[in-house]
Design a protein around this motif. Structure first.
Motif, PDB file in Angstrom:
ATOM      1  N   ARG A  19      35.910  45.552  37.797  1.00  0.00           N
ATOM      2  CA  ARG A  19      35.347  45.101  36.528  1.00  0.00           C
ATOM      3  C   ARG A  19      34.568  46.190  35.793  1.00  0.00           C
ATOM      4  NH1 ARG A  19      31.597  41.829  39.769  1.00  0.00           N
ATOM      5  NH2 ARG A  19      32.832  39.992  39.293  1.00  0.00           N
ATOM      6  N   PRO A  41      36.980  38.940  36.533  1.00  0.00           N
ATOM      7  CA  PRO A  41      37.071  38.917  37.995  1.00  0.00           C
ATOM      8  C   PRO A  41      36.511  40.214  38.572  1.00  0.00           C
ATOM      9  CG  PRO A  41      39.201  39.461  37.061  1.00  0.00           C
ATOM     10  CD  PRO A  41      38.300  39.145  35.897  1.00  0.00           C
ATOM     11  N   ARG A  44      41.374  43.512  39.783  1.00  0.00           N
ATOM     12  CA  ARG A  44      42.740  43.075  39.509  1.00  0.00           C
ATOM     13  C   ARG A  44      43.667  44.242  39.815  1.00  0.00           C
ATOM     14  NH1 ARG A  44      39.028  44.247  36.983  1.00  0.00           N
ATOM     15  NH2 ARG A  44      38.767  42.486  35.588  1.00  0.00           N
ATOM     16  N   ASN A 261      40.565  31.211  35.102  1.00  0.00           N
ATOM     17  CA  ASN A 261      39.158  31.610  35.125  1.00  0.00           C
ATOM     18  C   ASN A 261      38.407  30.722  36.105  1.00  0.00           C
ATOM     19  OD1 ASN A 261      38.282  29.161  33.532  1.00  0.00           O
ATOM     20  ND2 ASN A 261      39.491  30.182  31.946  1.00  0.00           N
ATOM     21  N   ARG A 262      37.199  31.113  36.432  1.00  0.00           N
ATOM     22  CA  ARG A 262      36.404  30.362  37.413  1.00  0.00           C
ATOM     23  C   ARG A 262      36.062  28.959  36.918  1.00  0.00           C
ATOM     24  NH1 ARG A 262      33.873  35.328  37.069  1.00  0.00           N
ATOM     25  NH2 ARG A 262      34.236  36.759  38.821  1.00  0.00           N
ATOM     26  N   PHE A 283      41.510  34.344  41.951  1.00  0.00           N
ATOM     27  CA  PHE A 283      41.104  34.905  40.666  1.00  0.00           C
ATOM     28  C   PHE A 283      40.206  36.132  40.824  1.00  0.00           C
ATOM     29  CE2 PHE A 283      38.022  35.182  37.177  1.00  0.00           C
ATOM     30  CZ  PHE A 283      38.890  35.400  36.111  1.00  0.00           C
ATOM     31  N   ASP A 284      39.221  36.063  41.696  1.00  0.00           N
ATOM     32  CA  ASP A 284      38.264  37.166  41.771  1.00  0.00           C
ATOM     33  C   ASP A 284      38.885  38.441  42.329  1.00  0.00           C
ATOM     34  OD1 ASP A 284      35.644  37.544  40.847  1.00  0.00           O
ATOM     35  OD2 ASP A 284      34.920  37.791  42.895  1.00  0.00           O
ATOM     36  N   GLY A 287      42.590  38.454  39.386  1.00  0.00           N
ATOM     37  CA  GLY A 287      42.530  38.053  37.995  1.00  0.00           C
ATOM     38  C   GLY A 287      43.533  36.970  37.648  1.00  0.00           C
TER      39      GLY A 287
END
Length: 342
Positions: A19, A41, A44, A261-262, A283-284, A287
């Motif tokens: 990030r 995230p 990615r 997304n979260r 996701f984290d 992505g």
């Protein structure tokens, strides 16, 4: 005839971007910077600039054949592909994938719509196309390769650029055997189609000559609408499948959704009453993987031992701004063996 999901395999490019890359270029005045839909995230993966969709699919297929042997594709009669960013504007990836894999399927379908919900949509199509066959298989190929759009110098300053990752997945569906596909549901909501569009700062059309960078247009109003729709539409389509099977959503052993997304991941677990521990989340680490998100997440969950034999697995998601929702229920019956497919 009962169609079955035989296996899923995936590939994630080795180039990992954290990030901090986007934080370095972020514009503090970006109106989307605090929008929960675009919270970045941790990391990615990105495909190499020269990698095509067939390149990524070949690598995912390599993981599949490593598990099952080179003859696993011998009976493929149906090839269905989805590519987020077509390499050739006029052509899908299906014919080139078939050429590389040495396939001669009766049907090649390059499925352009479906986006983030395309995997259960593909399962529904494959199930229908194989319905009259006593043998034969369908190979589903999904590629998210549009990360390169979001690293352009002008686009990477936007909050929405930081959530996208690249990856590919393949799934094998058989006319007999495998994990039974119990039911599917596909719904179209064309009234939402206009809420996702592309923009260029100089006002030109994307195919016209110029230097402005291609981007996807978002604003806070659109983002809020997408969050509100997604929160409702995905549980609704999943409940429809469960209701027909006389099952409650609490009976879902493994819930696999797209990974936008979260916030939406949390909302879906809550709305459906599914423990987040039974809702795999990539996701984290990777992505938003668009259409490849569901099969990649499922592949990782299986290999992590989170999908015991006999599990009720439900896939569900929505596309774009909600113009398509799809869900599929599968009774998982086999353990996938093999090493990492990255």
């Amino acid at each position: 005839m009962t169609a079955g999901l035989i296996d899923v395999a995936s590939y994630l490019p080795p180039t990992e971007v954290g990030r901090e890359y986007f934080e370095r270029y972020a514009r503090p005045d970006d109106p989307l910077v605090r929008n929960p839909m675009f919270r970045a995230p941790r990391s990615r993966r990105y495909a190499d600039r020269t990698q095509t969709a067939p390149d990524l699919i070949e690598l995912a297929v390599g993981a599949l054949t490593a598990r099952h042997g080179p003859t696993v594709l011998d009976d493929v009669e149906v090839l269905i592909t989805h590519t987020a960013l077509p390499d050739v504007p006029f052509l899908g990836a299906g014919a080139e994938i078939a050429r590389r894999l040495g396939l001669r399927p009766e049907s090649i379908i390059d499925l352009h719509n479906g986006h983030c919900a395309v995997f259960p949509y593909m399962l529904s199509l494959a199930r229908n196309l194989l319905s009259g066959a006593s043998t034969g298989r369908a190979l589903l190929c999904l590629t998210q390769n549009s990360g390169r759009i979001f690293t352009q110098p002008g686009v990477r300053t936007s909050a929405h650029a930081s959530v996208i990752g690249d990856g590919a997945a393949v799934a094998l569906v058989g006319a007999t055997g495998g994990a039974t596909i119990l039911d599917t549901e596909v719904r179209h909501h064309p009234e939402y189609a206009a809420d996702v569009d592309i923009v260029l700062a100089d006002g030109r059309l994307y195919w016209e000559p110029g230097t402005a960078e291609l981007d996807v247009h978002f604003d806070n109003r659109k983002a809020q609408n997408i969050i509100e729709r997604g929160t409702v539409l995905v549980p609704d389509v999943i409940r429809a499948v469960c209701d027909r099977l006389s099952l409650a959503t609490k009976d879902i052993d493994v819930l696999v959704t797209n990974q936008p997304n979260r916030l939406l991941l949390r909302n879906w677990s809550r709305e459906l009453g599914v423990d987040p521990a039974r809702h795999p989340d990539t996701f984290d680490s990777y992505g938003n993987l668009f259409g490849a998100g569901m099969p990649i997440t499922f592949d990782h969950a299986v290999r992590a031992g989170l999908v015991p034999d006999g599990s009720l697995v439900v896939f569900g998601g929505f596309a774009g701004a909600g113009e398509l929702t799809a869900a599929a229920a599968v009774r998982w019956r086999e353990n996938v063996q093999g090493g990492e497919s990255e």
